[in-house]
Design an enzyme around this catalytic site. Structure first.
Site, short mmCIF file in Angstrom:
data_model
loop_
_atom_site.label_atom_id
_atom_site.label_comp_id
_atom_site.label_asym_id
_atom_site.label_seq_id
_atom_site.Cartn_x
_atom_site.Cartn_y
_atom_site.Cartn_z
N HIS A 24 -31.19 -6.85 -11.44
CA HIS A 24 -31.76 -6.11 -12.57
C HIS A 24 -32.05 -4.71 -12.04
CE1 HIS A 24 -33.83 -5.14 -16.19
NE2 HIS A 24 -34.99 -4.97 -15.58
N HIS A 36 -37.34 0.40 -17.89
CA HIS A 36 -36.18 -0.50 -17.82
C HIS A 36 -35.92 -1.10 -19.19
CE1 HIS A 36 -38.27 -4.58 -17.74
NE2 HIS A 36 -39.26 -3.71 -17.78
N CYS A 114 -28.61 -2.94 -18.18
CA CYS A 114 -29.71 -2.25 -17.50
C CYS A 114 -29.21 -1.26 -16.45
CB CYS A 114 -30.67 -3.25 -16.88
SG CYS A 114 -29.92 -4.33 -15.64
#
Length: 155
Positions: A24, A36, A114
């Site tokens: 991530h 994020h 992301c």
């Protein structure tokens, strides 16, 4: 490789968080916070790259404590594209990130994830090496299967 301390992070840094089987990505904005992508269909702090996020087509841009986003995972600063692309000025990166907080954005695991999000903030260009690497591995595996099948048919 991975660090557990945000004290080495500087505003504008890309943070790579090591989840089971994937990474991530977040952007460090200072004072222990990151910006994020977070999926509305998952628990807080999960990050858009969690397994269930494949089912989501929207995400929310959030500002959260790095420790909350990281959880029990390892992480590191990874400004991996600095040798290839010039980072934007830090003030511009942070201004863009701040403008995005709270917005709902389109999410697609292969085109708008992301990693694409944070690299666009830092470099002005969305990139995702996770997807590129997965595609190259898939292409290589497919090539091997075709080669083995062709070889088996010749024998």
């Amino acid at each position: 490789m991975a660090s557990r301390s945000s004290s080495k992070c500087s505003p504008g840094d890309l943070i790579e968080i090591f989840r089971l089987g994937y990474q991530h990505w977040a952007l460090y904005v200072g004072d222990g916070y990151v910006v994020h992508l977070a999926p509305p269909c998952e628990y807080p702090g999960a990050g858009i790259s969690s397994v269930g996020s494949v089912l989501c087509n929207m995400a929310e841009v959030k500002r959260e404590l790095l420790t909350d986003v990281v959880g029990d995972c390892a992480y590191r600063v990874n400004n991996k594209l600095d040798k290839e692309l010039n980072p934007l000025p830090v003030k511009e990166i942070l201004r863009s990130a701040k403008r995005m907080i709270g917005k709902k954005v389109e999410y697609d695991i292969t085109r708008k994830n992301c990693e694409h999000f944070v690299t666009k903030l830092r470099y002005g260009e969305p990139r995702c090496q996770q997807i590129q690497n997965a595609f190259m591995m898939l292409t290589g595996a497919l090539g091997l299967v075709v080669t083995l099948a062709y070889s088996a048919m010749r024998n």
